[in-house]
Design a protein around this motif. Structure first.
Motif, short mmCIF file in Angstrom:
data_model
loop_
_atom_site.label_atom_id
_atom_site.label_comp_id
_atom_site.label_asym_id
_atom_site.label_seq_id
_atom_site.Cartn_x
_atom_site.Cartn_y
_atom_site.Cartn_z
N PHE A 453 57.13 46.27 40.82
CA PHE A 453 57.75 46.20 42.14
C PHE A 453 57.41 44.86 42.77
O PHE A 453 56.36 44.28 42.48
CB PHE A 453 57.25 47.35 43.02
N VAL A 454 58.26 44.35 43.64
CA VAL A 454 58.01 43.07 44.31
C VAL A 454 58.32 43.22 45.79
O VAL A 454 59.29 43.87 46.17
CB VAL A 454 58.84 41.94 43.66
N ARG A 455 57.46 42.65 46.62
CA ARG A 455 57.66 42.71 48.07
C ARG A 455 57.28 41.38 48.69
O ARG A 455 56.44 40.64 48.17
CB ARG A 455 56.83 43.85 48.69
N GLY A 456 57.89 41.07 49.83
CA GLY A 456 57.56 39.84 50.54
C GLY A 456 58.16 39.87 51.93
O GLY A 456 59.11 40.62 52.21
N GLN A 457 57.60 39.05 52.82
CA GLN A 457 58.07 39.02 54.19
C GLN A 457 58.50 37.61 54.57
O GLN A 457 57.93 36.63 54.12
CB GLN A 457 56.99 39.51 55.15
N SER A 458 59.55 37.53 55.39
CA SER A 458 60.09 36.26 55.86
C SER A 458 60.45 35.37 54.67
O SER A 458 61.33 35.71 53.88
CB SER A 458 59.11 35.59 56.81
N ALA A 459 59.77 34.23 54.50
CA ALA A 459 60.05 33.37 53.35
C ALA A 459 59.78 34.09 52.05
O ALA A 459 60.48 33.88 51.05
CB ALA A 459 59.21 32.09 53.44
N GLY A 461 60.28 37.25 51.62
CA GLY A 461 61.43 38.12 51.44
C GLY A 461 62.60 37.39 50.81
O GLY A 461 63.37 37.96 50.03
N PHE A 462 62.77 36.13 51.17
CA PHE A 462 63.79 35.27 50.53
C PHE A 462 63.56 35.23 49.03
O PHE A 462 64.50 35.39 48.23
CB PHE A 462 63.69 33.88 51.16
N SER A 463 62.31 35.06 48.62
CA SER A 463 61.98 35.04 47.20
C SER A 463 62.27 36.39 46.56
O SER A 463 62.82 36.46 45.44
CB SER A 463 60.51 34.66 46.99
N VAL A 464 61.90 37.47 47.23
CA VAL A 464 62.13 38.81 46.69
C VAL A 464 63.61 39.03 46.41
O VAL A 464 64.01 39.51 45.33
CB VAL A 464 61.59 39.88 47.66
N LEU A 465 64.45 38.71 47.38
CA LEU A 465 65.88 38.94 47.22
C LEU A 465 66.46 38.09 46.10
O LEU A 465 67.32 38.55 45.34
CB LEU A 465 66.60 38.66 48.55
N ASN A 466 66.00 36.87 45.96
CA ASN A 466 66.48 36.03 44.86
C ASN A 466 65.96 36.51 43.51
O ASN A 466 66.65 36.38 42.49
CB ASN A 466 66.09 34.57 45.10
N ILE A 467 64.75 37.05 43.47
CA ILE A 467 64.23 37.62 42.23
C ILE A 467 65.10 38.79 41.78
O ILE A 467 65.49 38.89 40.61
CB ILE A 467 62.77 38.08 42.43
N GLY A 482 63.22 39.43 55.47
CA GLY A 482 63.36 38.30 54.56
C GLY A 482 64.56 37.43 54.89
O GLY A 482 65.61 37.92 55.32
N VAL A 483 64.41 36.15 54.69
CA VAL A 483 65.49 35.20 54.92
C VAL A 483 66.63 35.51 53.95
O VAL A 483 66.42 35.61 52.73
CB VAL A 483 65.00 33.75 54.72
N THR A 484 67.84 35.65 54.46
CA THR A 484 69.00 35.99 53.64
C THR A 484 70.00 34.85 53.51
O THR A 484 70.65 34.72 52.49
CB THR A 484 69.71 37.22 54.23
N ASP A 485 70.14 34.06 54.56
CA ASP A 485 71.16 33.01 54.60
C ASP A 485 70.50 31.71 55.05
O ASP A 485 70.22 31.52 56.23
CB ASP A 485 72.28 33.40 55.57
N GLY A 533 63.77 43.91 62.11
CA GLY A 533 63.70 44.05 63.55
C GLY A 533 65.07 43.90 64.18
O GLY A 533 65.83 42.99 63.84
N ALA A 534 65.40 44.78 65.12
CA ALA A 534 66.71 44.72 65.77
C ALA A 534 66.88 43.47 66.62
O ALA A 534 68.00 43.01 66.84
CB ALA A 534 66.92 45.97 66.62
N LYS A 535 65.76 42.90 67.10
CA LYS A 535 65.82 41.72 67.97
C LYS A 535 65.54 40.42 67.21
O LYS A 535 65.29 39.39 67.82
CB LYS A 535 64.82 41.87 69.11
N ASP A 536 65.63 40.48 65.89
CA ASP A 536 65.36 39.31 65.06
C ASP A 536 66.52 38.32 65.19
O ASP A 536 67.66 38.64 64.87
CB ASP A 536 65.20 39.75 63.60
N ASN A 537 66.21 37.10 65.66
CA ASN A 537 67.23 36.07 65.79
C ASN A 537 67.30 35.16 64.56
O ASN A 537 68.18 34.30 64.49
CB ASN A 537 66.96 35.21 67.03
N VAL A 538 66.36 35.32 63.63
CA VAL A 538 66.35 34.51 62.42
C VAL A 538 67.12 35.21 61.31
O VAL A 538 68.01 34.64 60.68
CB VAL A 538 64.90 34.21 61.98
#
Length: 595
Positions: A453-459, A461-467, A482-485, A533-538
């Motif tokens: 299993f792989v997990r990550g937050q913010s940057a 998370g970007f790595s997790v999604l690309n993995i 995680g960063v998506t775009d 987070g519902a209020k996440d602007n990133v």
């Protein structure tokens, strides 16, 4: 302040900033484990008690650069603090907060005292987003004076012991402070403003300038390939430690201090293979407190050395020793650690012809091996994982999982060359490194190849999604905000990082190619849990839900857990507990259960 004046209950979560008052009393910023707020506490040397100084319900934090730091200064024995809510400055006296300075639309951080002029020096940030401006200012109850301006960013102000000189760090876009920055020095005029001398020349980046009690100026510079201490006299730089190790962490926040000096000596932090130690800076009188894990703050006076030390078997501790490294005592600890197994550092070969190496701190399962494995990828991405106690890791171990805290290429604490290896390669090298580490741990018998299993937050998370977009090696993954775009992030990110993505990835076309939103959605994508987070602007919630729907249309599995009152990060303790419960359930449901 006596315990009869302030609430004297023991704090229940982490220590961060630590400074000594004029009378030698350690002051600490403490995260409250129930409310999530940051409070100011004092350790009273006479009574051996921790005493809260900030009023009930207060939350102290700087918002400068988005990451803050340096959110209080000790003006004599009276703290001046930054209120998180509106960034106003307050003094704390006898358990009461009194307004010191307020200016709407401005944020403050990196506070240091200027006691002879009854004021504090601070980094001031005006406005938000790409139009934000910074300057170095002095603030008193009578107003503010601009000390330095013109650069994009300022940090790490430090005053000489006679209060005649000031040093600070400047840098400008598109650089981050660990890429290219300069050390500046000035002298105070009679009216309190600064006569600036020309910038002190040096290659690379500098951080954490400090004056010793006898007026020596020392800073950390990576001009030799590692963060090392250098003494500056005029235009001459002299390296005080040529050992090929980082002696400071990457300056994401203001107010950091990981070295201290006194006449004839000093104390420094060193990071060997990711392990921290507190050591003498005097080669003629060497001593070392080894295997601490990480030193987050150091202060010294004529009586001894104080440090915030983290280790693999305990929460953050306030420790004290004498100038020879003897008589080490723990004055306070941020919590009671559960039983944990000490981490083992593993390496995996990567890159062309396997000529490079990445490492991870691996925490084995409390049960039999090979075990289900969770590979964690830190944020940043120019940050690092440390061998320090994490209650979440201890919990995963007790549930039968092994956990690998990965430091992929681009991570800090392994020198400038390793840190810059990620330039133009984010989304690719980190994917390769995670897969290589998982394979290495399978071959070592630590991990079960069918339960990865792989997990990550913010940057991370970007790595997790690309993995998960690139490989089916992992059974499932969790992306915590995680960063998506990357294209959208580049347009929305705060000014501090506005040039960072160009360095990490490249132009907009390269960002589109590297973005998970454009790589995910193929058939056979492993299940993904999005924690948002519902209020996440990133990473906006609508984008996360759109990705989830796309994956489901392709026959994949994707869950979104939305936290109504959170932004880019899950801050509140109750929400973090709910997150862990949902994550554990997700793992078990998708066959990543340890049993």
């Amino acid at each position: 302040m006596s315990p009869s004046v302030a609430h004297a209950a023991q704090p229940s979560d982490g220590f961060s900033e630590m400074k000594l008052s004029a009378s030698g009393q350690p002051h600490l910023l403490v995260s409250n484990g129930v409310s999530g707020r940051q409070e100011l506490w004092q350790f009273e040397l006479n009574t051996k008690q921790m005493v809260r100084l900030s009023p009930q319900g207060w939350d102290i934090a700087s918002r400068v650069n988005g990451y803050g730091g340096g959110s209080y200064a000790l003006l004599g024995d009276n703290p001046v603090v930054v209120a998180r809510a509106d960034q106003s400055l307050y003094t704390l006296q006898s358990g009461v907060a009194r307004l010191f300075f307020k200016r709407a639309g401005y944020a403050y951080g990196g506070l240091v005292p200027d006691p002879s002029r009854h004021r504090v020096i601070a980094v001031e940030e005006e406005g938000k987003g790409a139009q934000a401006l910074q300057r170095l200012v002095a603030i008193s109850q009578h107003g503010r004076q601009v000390l330095a301006e013109g650069a994009d960013f300022f940090g790490a102000p430090a005053l000489s012991p006679d209060n005649h000189a000031i040093a600070w760090v400047e840098w400008s876009l598109p650089d981050m402070p660990w890429q290219h920055s300069r050390l500046c020095l000035g002298y105070f005029r009679s009216d309190g403003t600064v006569q600036r001398r020309p910038s002190i020349p040096q290659e690379g980046a500098v951080t954490q300038p400090q004056f010793s009690a006898d007026g020596r100026l020392v800073c950390m510079s990576d001009c030799g390939g590692y963060w090392q201490p250098w003494e500056i006299q005029g235009d001459h730089w002299r390296c005080l430690s040529h050992q090929p190790f980082d002696h400071a962490t990457t300056p994401w926040q203001l107010g950091e201090s990981q070295h201290a000096w006194w006449p004839g000596g000093g104390v420094i932090m060193r990071l060997r293979d990711g392990w921290g130690s507190l050591e003498s800076a005097n080669p003629d009188d060497p001593w070392r407190l080894p295997d601490i894990g990480r030193v987050s703050a150091v202060s010294a006076d004529h009586d001894g050395i104080y440090a915030l030390a983290q280790g693999p078997g305990h929460f953050t501790r306030l420790i004290r020793c004498d100038h020879q490294g003897n008589q080490v005592v723990t004055l306070a600890e941020a919590g009671n650690a559960c039983t944990t197994t000490l981490p083992i550092r593993y390496s995996a070969r990567v890159g062309l012809h396997l000529q490079e190496a990445v490492s991870a701190f691996v925490y084995p399962s409390h049960f039999s091996a090979p075990a289900a494995l969770i590979v964690r990828i830190h944020g940043g991405p120019t940050s690092a994982s440390y061998p320090v106690y994490d209650p979440l890791i201890a919990w995963w171990q007790s549930m039968g999982y092994a956990v690998a805290d990965l430091n992929p290429r681009g991570s800090a604490n392994q020198g400038r060359r390793f840190r810059e290896r990620l330039a133009g390669e984010w989304g690719y090298l980190d994917v390769e490194d995670a897969l290589a580490m998982a394979d290495q741990l399978v071959s070592e018998g630590v991990a079960d190849p069918d339960r990865l299993f792989v997990r990550g937050q913010s940057a991370g998370g970007f790595s997790v999604l690309n993995i998960l977009a690139s490989s089916q090696r992992f059974r499932a993954g969790a992306s915590l905000y995680g960063v998506t775009d990357a294209v959208r992030l580049g347009k929305l990110t705060h000014r501090f990082e506005s040039g960072y993505l160009d360095w990490l990835i490249g132009d907009d076309e390269a960002k589109r190619t590297a973005s998970p939103i454009n790589r995910l959605g193929q058939k056979n994508t492993p299940p993904i849990l999005f924690l948002q987070g519902a209020k996440d602007n990133v990473v906006v919630a609508s984008q996360t839900f759109a990705m989830s729907r796309r994956l489901k249309r392709q026959g994949g599995e994707a869950d979104v857990i939305l936290f109504a009152n959170e932004g880019h990060g899950i801050r509140h303790p109750a929400n973090r507990q709910h997150l862990i419960q949902r994550e554990a359930s997700f793992y078990a449901r998708h066959g990543v259960s340890p049993t």
